[in-house]
Scaffold this active site. Sequence first.
Site, PDB file in Angstrom:
ATOM      1  N   LYS A  22      46.366  29.925  -7.092  1.00  0.00           N
ATOM      2  CA  LYS A  22      47.058  29.732  -5.803  1.00  0.00           C
ATOM      3  C   LYS A  22      47.679  28.340  -5.751  1.00  0.00           C
ATOM      4  CE  LYS A  22      44.627  28.338  -2.061  1.00  0.00           C
ATOM      5  NZ  LYS A  22      45.191  27.138  -1.425  1.00  0.00           N
ATOM      6  N   ARG A  94      49.476  25.033   5.150  1.00  0.00           N
ATOM      7  CA  ARG A  94      49.761  23.612   5.000  1.00  0.00           C
ATOM      8  C   ARG A  94      50.562  23.332   3.720  1.00  0.00           C
ATOM      9  NH1 ARG A  94      48.134  18.819   3.130  1.00  0.00           N
ATOM     10  NH2 ARG A  94      48.236  17.131   4.654  1.00  0.00           N
ATOM     11  N   ASP A 118      47.514  16.932  11.264  1.00  0.00           N
ATOM     12  CA  ASP A 118      47.849  15.793  10.422  1.00  0.00           C
ATOM     13  C   ASP A 118      48.613  14.752  11.196  1.00  0.00           C
ATOM     14  OD1 ASP A 118      48.287  17.952   7.707  1.00  0.00           O
ATOM     15  OD2 ASP A 118      46.803  16.379   7.910  1.00  0.00           O
TER      16      ASP A 118
HETATM   17  N1  EPU Z   1      45.657  12.334   1.599  1.00  0.00           N
HETATM   18  C1  EPU Z   1      46.098  11.288   2.346  1.00  0.00           C
HETATM   19  N2  EPU Z   1      47.424  10.974   2.324  1.00  0.00           N
HETATM   20  C2  EPU Z   1      48.318  11.635   1.559  1.00  0.00           C
HETATM   21  C3  EPU Z   1      47.870  12.724   0.777  1.00  0.00           C
HETATM   22  C4  EPU Z   1      46.514  13.044   0.823  1.00  0.00           C
HETATM   23  O1  EPU Z   1      45.330  10.641   3.047  1.00  0.00           O
HETATM   24  O2  EPU Z   1      49.516  11.298   1.569  1.00  0.00           O
HETATM   25  C5  EPU Z   1      44.230  12.689   1.654  1.00  0.00           C
HETATM   26  C6  EPU Z   1      44.014  14.057   2.280  1.00  0.00           C
HETATM   27  O3  EPU Z   1      43.946  13.990   3.671  1.00  0.00           O
HETATM   28  C7  EPU Z   1      42.704  14.487   1.655  1.00  0.00           C
HETATM   29  C8  EPU Z   1      42.754  13.872   0.259  1.00  0.00           C
HETATM   30  O4  EPU Z   1      43.718  12.835   0.339  1.00  0.00           O
HETATM   31  O5  EPU Z   1      41.632  13.938   2.353  1.00  0.00           O
HETATM   32  C9  EPU Z   1      43.092  14.863  -0.840  1.00  0.00           C
HETATM   33  O6  EPU Z   1      44.372  15.345  -0.641  1.00  0.00           O
HETATM   34  P1  EPU Z   1      45.290  15.929  -1.823  1.00  0.00           P
HETATM   35  O7  EPU Z   1      46.681  15.526  -1.526  1.00  0.00           O
HETATM   36  O8  EPU Z   1      44.722  15.573  -3.154  1.00  0.00           O
HETATM   37  O9  EPU Z   1      45.096  17.471  -1.604  1.00  0.00           O
HETATM   38  P2  EPU Z   1      46.180  18.538  -1.151  1.00  0.00           P
HETATM   39  O10 EPU Z   1      47.368  18.469  -2.035  1.00  0.00           O
HETATM   40  O11 EPU Z   1      46.360  18.487   0.303  1.00  0.00           O
HETATM   41  C10 EPU Z   1      45.254  20.347  -2.835  1.00  0.00           C
HETATM   42  C11 EPU Z   1      44.802  21.762  -2.723  1.00  0.00           C
HETATM   43  C12 EPU Z   1      43.452  21.834  -2.029  1.00  0.00           C
HETATM   44  C13 EPU Z   1      42.466  21.008  -2.852  1.00  0.00           C
HETATM   45  C14 EPU Z   1      42.981  19.575  -3.009  1.00  0.00           C
HETATM   46  C15 EPU Z   1      42.099  18.708  -3.893  1.00  0.00           C
HETATM   47  C16 EPU Z   1      46.866  22.979  -2.528  1.00  0.00           C
HETATM   48  C17 EPU Z   1      47.744  23.826  -1.707  1.00  0.00           C
HETATM   49  N3  EPU Z   1      45.770  22.533  -1.949  1.00  0.00           N
HETATM   50  O12 EPU Z   1      45.372  19.868  -1.493  1.00  0.00           O
HETATM   51  O13 EPU Z   1      43.063  23.196  -2.046  1.00  0.00           O
HETATM   52  O14 EPU Z   1      41.225  21.006  -2.199  1.00  0.00           O
HETATM   53  O15 EPU Z   1      44.301  19.594  -3.583  1.00  0.00           O
HETATM   54  O16 EPU Z   1      41.954  19.270  -5.127  1.00  0.00           O
HETATM   55  O17 EPU Z   1      47.141  22.734  -3.689  1.00  0.00           O
HETATM   56  C18 EPU Z   1      41.983  25.143  -1.287  1.00  0.00           C
HETATM   57  O18 EPU Z   1      42.563  25.755  -2.199  1.00  0.00           O
HETATM   58  O19 EPU Z   1      41.046  25.657  -0.625  1.00  0.00           O
HETATM   59  C19 EPU Z   1      42.386  23.767  -1.004  1.00  0.00           C
HETATM   60  C20 EPU Z   1      42.105  23.140   0.135  1.00  0.00           C
END
Ligand code: EPU
Length: 422
Positions: A22, A94, A118
């Site tokens: 996904k 999201r 957010d």
């Molecule tokens: N964060 C910030 N600022 C930013 C970006 C992120 O503070 O500009 C914080 C977020 O709030 C969070 C942390 O950094 O606390 C991690 O965020 P990250 O950007 O790494 O995650 P994401 O891209 O939002 C993806 C997956 C998540 C998975 C995380 C970590 C997708 C669609 N989602 O999220 O997947 O947990 O990486 O591996 O790729 C899931 O599949 O259930 C899921 C939540």
Amino acid sequence: MEALQITGGNRLAGAVRVTGAKNSVLKLMAAAMLAPGRTTLTEVPGILDVEIMSELLRRLGCTVELDLAGGRVVIDVPEALEHRADYDLVRRMRASITVLGPLLARCGVVDVALPGGDNIGSRGLDMHVSGLQRMGAEVTIEHGYLIATAPRGLHGASVWLDFPSVGATETILMAAVTADGRTVIDNAAREPEIVDICSMLVDMGARIDGVGSSTLEIDGVRQLSPVEHATVPDRIVTGTWAVAAAITRGDITIANARPEHLQIALDKLTTAGARIEVVDEGLRVSMDHRPRAVDIVTLPYPGFPTDLQPQFIALNAVAEGTALVTENLFEARFRFVHELVRLGADVQTEGHHALVRGSEQLSGAPVEATDIRAGAGLVLAGLVAEGVTSVHEVHHIDRGYAGFVDDLVRLGASVTRVPVPG
Ligand code: EPU
């Protein structure tokens, strides 16, 4: 409204096959917009989020032929794209924010609704925004939309991420592949899904060095071409089946698994007492006794994935001994613990730590999935709870697990989908 009704106590045994991830395919679909023409993605999982992403791309002007049963999506990208991602779709998923980079690169302007909850600058998108600003974009927030413009195009820049954010790495990467000059992303995320998108972009004609490392060097090119690409297998679904084998003292062969993407999680399962074999098809996980408790600390890849944390809390809830689970990415992920406690689990949380004392037996009860992985964790707990567990809000599970109930039933679980009166 539907719930999963599970009668616990069955041992799971047999074979399953995992499809594409996904958290990769959604980004690959967005990346397709970087090249006008027909891009084909295979190993596409049959999940709700892929349908939502298809709808978003259609609204942006693409023609999308989605064959969920065949695991294939064909995206026809026009020369001129729309540049607005509306709130009604972004609030449902999201990951819609992933269109930010490609649309800015293609259109020079993009309006994306802010995902609920957010707040730019405090959490969520600050690193996406500061990266794009360093590349020459102007970014404002108006009426709940993030508006980024780069009328004279984007230029290469040196970007240092405070934290190896998956989303921010992807946004900057997709903006950089056609920017003018060289972009260096330091402290970049290294997840297998990032490697997957890099490999598709390279096939499309992008120039990226350091793929799989924490420094990505991208030399912008003028144009990219459409390609055919197979999505990397889902390591979180693989890990969920591995825990299902261990928790039910079963024996599951997981085809199309990539053990090298799950090393720490598999190591933890071995410590818990599971037997893990790499076989031709992928991975075989079996267990013949009560699991032992294992401590977990979630971290960016190659650390233990936060997306497997609820599943491992479920395992620890019935294990022998006490485990300390530390969540470093999403504190709200412990919300699911309140539901697990309804099944008789002994879990105490304090900030980003959870202390899990293993119980001999859980007892079935109605519970509610609060997100995809919480849903998976509750289903796993329900498989071993005595009596009937109903997992409500099953739409969360549908967002990330294709054909979950059918596979569970095939492996021997007693699970049915039941309507819930509104
Ligand atoms: N964060 C910030 N600022 C930013 C970006 C992120 O503070 O500009 C914080 C977020 O709030 C969070 C942390 O950094 O606390 C991690 O965020 P990250 O950007 O790494 O995650 P994401 O891209 O939002 C993806 C997956 C998540 C998975 C995380 C970590 C997708 C669609 N989602 O999220 O997947 O947990 O990486 O591996 O790729 C899931 O599949 O259930 C899921 C939540």
